[in-house]
Scaffold this active site. Structure first.
Site, PDB file in Angstrom:
ATOM      1  CG  HIS A 100     -57.277 -38.384 -24.381  1.00  0.00           C
ATOM      2  ND1 HIS A 100     -56.910 -37.593 -25.436  1.00  0.00           N
ATOM      3  CD2 HIS A 100     -57.273 -37.586 -23.273  1.00  0.00           C
ATOM      4  CE1 HIS A 100     -56.692 -36.361 -24.989  1.00  0.00           C
ATOM      5  NE2 HIS A 100     -56.901 -36.333 -23.682  1.00  0.00           N
TER       6      HIS A 100
ATOM      7  CD  GLU B 236     -58.059 -40.388 -27.738  1.00  0.00           C
ATOM      8  OE1 GLU B 236     -56.843 -40.426 -27.987  1.00  0.00           O
ATOM      9  OE2 GLU B 236     -58.670 -39.337 -27.466  1.00  0.00           O
TER      10      GLU B 236
ATOM     11  NE  ARG C 264     -60.390 -35.262 -23.419  1.00  0.00           N
ATOM     12  CZ  ARG C 264     -59.802 -35.012 -24.599  1.00  0.00           C
ATOM     13  NH1 ARG C 264     -60.022 -35.804 -25.623  1.00  0.00           N
ATOM     14  NH2 ARG C 264     -59.002 -33.982 -24.752  1.00  0.00           N
TER      15      ARG C 264
ATOM     16  CG  HIS D 203     -54.309 -38.116 -29.082  1.00  0.00           C
ATOM     17  ND1 HIS D 203     -54.994 -37.752 -27.959  1.00  0.00           N
ATOM     18  CD2 HIS D 203     -53.021 -37.763 -28.866  1.00  0.00           C
ATOM     19  CE1 HIS D 203     -54.170 -37.199 -27.098  1.00  0.00           C
ATOM     20  NE2 HIS D 203     -52.960 -37.184 -27.616  1.00  0.00           N
TER      21      HIS D 203
ATOM     22  CD  GLU E  31     -56.761 -36.707 -32.831  1.00  0.00           C
ATOM     23  OE1 GLU E  31     -57.281 -37.801 -32.518  1.00  0.00           O
ATOM     24  OE2 GLU E  31     -56.822 -35.682 -32.129  1.00  0.00           O
TER      25      GLU E  31
HETATM   26  N1  ING Z   1     -57.508 -35.016 -29.631  1.00  0.00           N
HETATM   27  C1  ING Z   1     -56.460 -34.305 -29.002  1.00  0.00           C
HETATM   28  C2  ING Z   1     -56.891 -33.639 -27.718  1.00  0.00           C
HETATM   29  O1  ING Z   1     -56.112 -33.722 -26.785  1.00  0.00           O
HETATM   30  C3  ING Z   1     -54.383 -33.547 -29.934  1.00  0.00           C
HETATM   31  C4  ING Z   1     -55.817 -33.349 -29.926  1.00  0.00           C
HETATM   32  C5  ING Z   1     -53.836 -34.694 -30.422  1.00  0.00           C
HETATM   33  C6  ING Z   1     -53.586 -32.616 -29.422  1.00  0.00           C
HETATM   34  C7  ING Z   1     -52.485 -34.889 -30.429  1.00  0.00           C
HETATM   35  C8  ING Z   1     -52.249 -32.786 -29.401  1.00  0.00           C
HETATM   36  C9  ING Z   1     -51.691 -33.929 -29.893  1.00  0.00           C
HETATM   37  O2  ING Z   1     -57.953 -33.045 -27.644  1.00  0.00           O
HETATM   38  C10 ING Z   1     -58.034 -36.104 -29.083  1.00  0.00           C
HETATM   39  N2  ING Z   1     -58.733 -36.913 -29.887  1.00  0.00           N
HETATM   40  O3  ING Z   1     -57.883 -36.364 -27.933  1.00  0.00           O
HETATM   41 ZN    ZN Z   2     -56.932 -38.067 -27.442  1.00  0.00          ZN
END
Ligand code: ING
Ligand code: ZN
Length: 307
Positions: free
Chosen positions: A69, A72, A125, A195, A270
């Site tokens: 993303h 991030e 994103r 992430h 995260e």
């Molecule tokens: N959160 C993730 C998302 O794709 C996630 C959640 C993180 C899923 C790690 C799987 C693995 O929505 C963010 N912040 O992008």
């Molecule tokens: Zn992410």
């Protein structure tokens, strides 16, 4: 202040700076490090992985992805902090694992989006692909992997922030990563997708709250890593399923890795913070984030080695 490889951990780096850091790191440590372009992004940028290995491609593989993303930024900063620690031996607890594993790090999985966040829109994103008839660009690459694709928490609308893409693996970035991982899958033991933000250690899957058979072991390992992270600066990370801790989300990289390749461990994390700055985490937190992440990574590697 720049470190000896010329990358600053007191400021966020551009893609060019990160790529130059990888190349100079591999050049200065050519006995153990090399840069592999595993493919190109939609706009034609290299997807650069650094391989750090003391073996002749024989050891169990650890693979870390970051900045899937675009916004991030702390994730590629922490990924490069880990690379720097491995190459320059700043943490012997970590570097000793090069006797056990070949470690691959992909610090910027979404380079087109990353450049766009530096040049135009800090909070972008998605990728920057252009496959739809609308004026909206990009798919969410963490909704684009071909395992239970489009089974919740993603959208067919190209203008959505969680657009799954026109089909599974519509994005060249997810194709390149999945092909590369498949090519090393017989040795893959640990996959970690970085992430931000929220302070979570995430267990697959995202499309269902049904627990994987290995849930208890994953939970134990995640909790141990969270304890290591907290011991550094007191940041509390919670461990659990994506659906239980966050929301439904299908087509994520670590779900595909778990479901299709099934290494010993496939996790998401995260990083900082819990919303005060969110995606725009101050650069003054890069070093602390890197240090606590390395502590967590050491625990993951201890567990994978023992498992
Ligand atoms: N959160 C993730 C998302 O794709 C996630 C959640 C993180 C899923 C790690 C799987 C693995 O929505 C963010 N912040 O992008
Ligand atoms: Zn992410």
């Amino acid at each position: 202040i720049n470190n000896e490889l010329g990358l600053s951990f007191t400021q966020y780096s551009t893609l060019d700076q990160i790529d130059a850091f990888l190349q100079s790191g591999a050049r200065d440590h050519s006995d153990i490090a090399s840069v592999i372009s595993i493919g190109k992004s939609f706009e034609g940028r290299d997807l650069n992985v650094i391989k750090i290995s003391k073996s002749n491609d024989t050891k169990p593989v650890v693979f870390i992805d970051a900045n899937i993303h675009a916004r991030e930024w702390i994730t590629s900063a922490v990924a490069t902090f880990v690379i720097d620690s491995l190459l320059n031996g700043t943490n012997t607890n970590l570097t000793s694992f090069l006797n056990d594993f070949d470690i691959y790090v992909l610090p910027v999985l979404n380079p087109d989006g990353f450049v766009f966040t530096h040049q135009s829109n800090r909070l972008w994103r998605k990728t920057r692909s252009n496959y739809s008839s609308t004026s909206c660009l990009g798919a969410d690459p963490n909704r684009n992997f071909g395992f239970h694709w489009l089974e919740g928490g993603s959208s067919t609308n190209p203008c959505s922030e969680t657009h799954a893409g026109a089909k599974a693996f519509s994005e060249p970035e997810t194709v390149a990563l999945s092909k590369f991982l498949t090519s090393i899958s017989s040795r893959l033991v640990f996959y970690l997708s970085i992430h931000s933000y929220g302070h979570y250690i995430l267990i697959p899957y995202g499309h269902t709250n049904v627990k994987i058979p290995e849930y208890n072991n994953y939970y134990r390992i995640g909790s141990n890593a969270a304890r290591s992270i907290a011991q550094r600066y007191g940041k509390q990370f919670r461990t659990g399923n994506v659906v239980d801790l966050l929301y439904v989300a299908s087509g994520e990289s670590f779900d595909w890795v778990k479901g299709i390749l099934n290494p010993y461990l496939s996790l998401g994390i995260e990083l900082r913070d819990q919303g005060q700055y969110g995606f725009v985490l101050p650069a003054s937190q890069i070093i602390e984030s890197g240090q606590e992440f390395v502590d967590g990574l050491v625990t993951f590697l201890q567990e994978v080695k023992a498992g």
